[in-house]
Design a protein around this motif. Structure first.
Motif, PDB file in Angstrom:
ATOM      1  N   VAL A   1     -99.579 -25.954 138.722  1.00  0.00           N
ATOM      2  CA  VAL A   1     -99.495 -25.796 137.271  1.00  0.00           C
ATOM      3  C   VAL A   1     -98.080 -25.369 136.885  1.00  0.00           C
ATOM      4  O   VAL A   1     -97.516 -24.452 137.481  1.00  0.00           O
ATOM      5  CB  VAL A   1    -100.510 -24.749 136.764  1.00  0.00           C
ATOM      6  CG1 VAL A   1    -100.371 -24.555 135.258  1.00  0.00           C
ATOM      7  CG2 VAL A   1    -101.925 -25.177 137.124  1.00  0.00           C
ATOM      8  N   THR A   2     -97.517 -26.045 135.888  1.00  0.00           N
ATOM      9  CA  THR A   2     -96.154 -25.759 135.431  1.00  0.00           C
ATOM     10  C   THR A   2     -96.155 -25.498 133.937  1.00  0.00           C
ATOM     11  O   THR A   2     -96.701 -26.297 133.161  1.00  0.00           O
ATOM     12  CB  THR A   2     -95.225 -26.952 135.720  1.00  0.00           C
ATOM     13  OG1 THR A   2     -95.224 -27.219 137.124  1.00  0.00           O
ATOM     14  CG2 THR A   2     -93.805 -26.659 135.259  1.00  0.00           C
ATOM     15  N   LEU A   3     -95.564 -24.379 133.521  1.00  0.00           N
ATOM     16  CA  LEU A   3     -95.399 -24.113 132.093  1.00  0.00           C
ATOM     17  C   LEU A   3     -94.309 -25.034 131.550  1.00  0.00           C
ATOM     18  O   LEU A   3     -93.194 -25.052 132.059  1.00  0.00           O
ATOM     19  CB  LEU A   3     -95.002 -22.659 131.867  1.00  0.00           C
ATOM     20  CG  LEU A   3     -94.670 -22.280 130.413  1.00  0.00           C
ATOM     21  CD1 LEU A   3     -95.932 -22.267 129.561  1.00  0.00           C
ATOM     22  CD2 LEU A   3     -93.967 -20.926 130.348  1.00  0.00           C
ATOM     23  N   THR A   4     -94.642 -25.806 130.528  1.00  0.00           N
ATOM     24  CA  THR A   4     -93.650 -26.699 129.928  1.00  0.00           C
ATOM     25  C   THR A   4     -93.155 -26.193 128.581  1.00  0.00           C
ATOM     26  O   THR A   4     -92.025 -26.501 128.181  1.00  0.00           O
ATOM     27  CB  THR A   4     -94.226 -28.108 129.739  1.00  0.00           C
ATOM     28  OG1 THR A   4     -95.419 -28.042 128.945  1.00  0.00           O
ATOM     29  CG2 THR A   4     -94.562 -28.727 131.104  1.00  0.00           C
TER      30      THR A   4
ATOM     31  N   ASP B   1     -98.275 -28.527 132.447  1.00  0.00           N
ATOM     32  CA  ASP B   1     -98.599 -29.704 133.250  1.00  0.00           C
ATOM     33  C   ASP B   1     -99.501 -29.206 134.369  1.00  0.00           C
ATOM     34  O   ASP B   1     -99.152 -28.258 135.088  1.00  0.00           O
ATOM     35  CB  ASP B   1     -97.345 -30.340 133.842  1.00  0.00           C
ATOM     36  CG  ASP B   1     -96.604 -31.214 132.832  1.00  0.00           C
ATOM     37  OD1 ASP B   1     -97.236 -31.643 131.857  1.00  0.00           O
ATOM     38  OD2 ASP B   1     -95.407 -31.442 133.025  1.00  0.00           O
ATOM     39  N   THR B   2    -100.659 -29.838 134.561  1.00  0.00           N
ATOM     40  CA  THR B   2    -101.611 -29.433 135.579  1.00  0.00           C
ATOM     41  C   THR B   2    -102.047 -30.647 136.398  1.00  0.00           C
ATOM     42  O   THR B   2    -101.757 -31.791 136.019  1.00  0.00           O
ATOM     43  CB  THR B   2    -102.858 -28.781 134.958  1.00  0.00           C
ATOM     44  OG1 THR B   2    -103.743 -29.807 134.484  1.00  0.00           O
ATOM     45  CG2 THR B   2    -102.518 -27.843 133.817  1.00  0.00           C
TER      46      THR B   2
ATOM     47  N   ILE C   1    -102.618 -16.252 138.785  1.00  0.00           N
ATOM     48  CA  ILE C   1    -102.440 -17.628 139.243  1.00  0.00           C
ATOM     49  C   ILE C   1    -100.941 -17.903 139.254  1.00  0.00           C
ATOM     50  O   ILE C   1    -100.225 -17.568 138.302  1.00  0.00           O
ATOM     51  CB  ILE C   1    -103.195 -18.625 138.334  1.00  0.00           C
ATOM     52  CG1 ILE C   1    -103.074 -20.042 138.890  1.00  0.00           C
ATOM     53  CG2 ILE C   1    -102.689 -18.580 136.909  1.00  0.00           C
ATOM     54  CD1 ILE C   1    -103.933 -21.050 138.167  1.00  0.00           C
ATOM     55  N   GLY C   2    -100.458 -18.486 140.355  1.00  0.00           N
ATOM     56  CA  GLY C   2     -99.041 -18.800 140.465  1.00  0.00           C
ATOM     57  C   GLY C   2     -98.700 -20.076 139.711  1.00  0.00           C
ATOM     58  O   GLY C   2     -99.422 -21.074 139.788  1.00  0.00           O
ATOM     59  N   LEU C   3     -97.597 -20.036 138.974  1.00  0.00           N
ATOM     60  CA  LEU C   3     -97.081 -21.208 138.280  1.00  0.00           C
ATOM     61  C   LEU C   3     -95.789 -21.653 138.955  1.00  0.00           C
ATOM     62  O   LEU C   3     -95.210 -20.914 139.757  1.00  0.00           O
ATOM     63  CB  LEU C   3     -96.811 -20.888 136.805  1.00  0.00           C
ATOM     64  CG  LEU C   3     -97.952 -20.285 135.990  1.00  0.00           C
ATOM     65  CD1 LEU C   3     -97.475 -19.941 134.579  1.00  0.00           C
ATOM     66  CD2 LEU C   3     -99.139 -21.239 135.931  1.00  0.00           C
TER      67      LEU C   3
ATOM     68  N   PRO D   1     -94.752 -10.789 142.381  1.00  0.00           N
ATOM     69  CA  PRO D   1     -95.988 -11.561 142.500  1.00  0.00           C
ATOM     70  C   PRO D   1     -95.779 -13.075 142.490  1.00  0.00           C
ATOM     71  O   PRO D   1     -96.456 -13.805 143.217  1.00  0.00           O
ATOM     72  CB  PRO D   1     -96.795 -11.106 141.282  1.00  0.00           C
ATOM     73  CG  PRO D   1     -96.333  -9.731 141.026  1.00  0.00           C
ATOM     74  CD  PRO D   1     -94.862  -9.743 141.347  1.00  0.00           C
ATOM     75  N   ALA D   2     -94.838 -13.541 141.676  1.00  0.00           N
ATOM     76  CA  ALA D   2     -94.614 -14.986 141.596  1.00  0.00           C
ATOM     77  C   ALA D   2     -94.233 -15.568 142.949  1.00  0.00           C
ATOM     78  O   ALA D   2     -94.543 -16.727 143.258  1.00  0.00           O
ATOM     79  CB  ALA D   2     -93.525 -15.289 140.572  1.00  0.00           C
TER      80      ALA D   2
END
Length: 201
Positions: free
Chosen positions: A153-156, A193-194, A45-47, A144-145
């Motif tokens: 979706v963002t990694l915080t 954050d989603t 899944i891409g972030l 891949p990214a």
């Protein structure tokens, strides 16, 4: 300098790992592929911010291997979990040489058109009870990214807990405000954050 590349959620089966990610984030995972060298397969899944997340497991169709798999998958049991974080290097050999821990030797890997090298310990177990990041170097122009569709979706925050958190922080030498090292039992915890609000793995 090392840079955060992606996160890996491991499960006893790929279906279980994927279900765990989708339930936690509320977003469907996309396809992945097989890693012949280590007898594993994944989905992605891409972030945001050039990152991605993979669900990974031993491929039941793979042959028995004469060596240990990466990400300590040979010892994995129980519920799926966020098991590893992966950092990329522009010069893997140089970064491995500067470390004061044994992070493994570079193994050349492929999946479809993708090519990369990853440092994998012979035991399959990374330093600091698998809380040290797996180190890799991409050998392709497009990673891949960059290929994955946006997921919203963002990694915080990535919390890396270990009894020797200060030593681990110094050993990694990562300048990323999203990654926080805390003293505690070995564990990884990621906040995102989603489209459905804040979610945690």
């Amino acid at each position: 300098m090392l840079q955060l590349d992606h996160l890996a959620v491991a499960g006893e089966t790929l279906a279980e790992a994927v279900a765990h990610v989708e339930a936690a984030l509320g977003v469907a995972m996309g396809p992945g592929g097989e890693h012949a060298h280590f007898g594993t397969h994944n989905q992605l899944i891409g972030l945001s911010d050039g990152l991605y997340l993979e669900a990974i497991a031993v491929n039941p169709a793979a042959e028995v291997l004469p060596y240990r798999r990466w990400f300590d998958l040979d010892r994995l049991s129980g519920a799926p979990r966020l098991g590893n974080w992966i950092c990329r290097s522009d010069d893997l050999e140089a970064d491995l040489a500067r470390l004061d821990v044994e992070a493994g030797r570079p193994v050349a890997l492929t999946r479809g058109d993708l090519k990369w090298r990853m440092a994998v310990p012979e035991s399959g177990v990374l330093p600091f009870d698998n809380c040290f990041p797996a180190l890799m170097q991409w050998d392709v122009a497009v990673t891949p990214a960059e290929l994955l569709a946006p997921s919203g979706v963002t990694l915080t925050r990535l919390e890396v807990a270990h009894p020797e958190a200060d030593h681990l922080r110094a050993a990694v030498g990562l300048g990323d405000a999203r990654v926080e090292f805390v003293t505690g039992a070995p564990a990884l915890r990621a906040s995102f954050d989603t489209p459905h609000g804040v979610r945690v793995l």
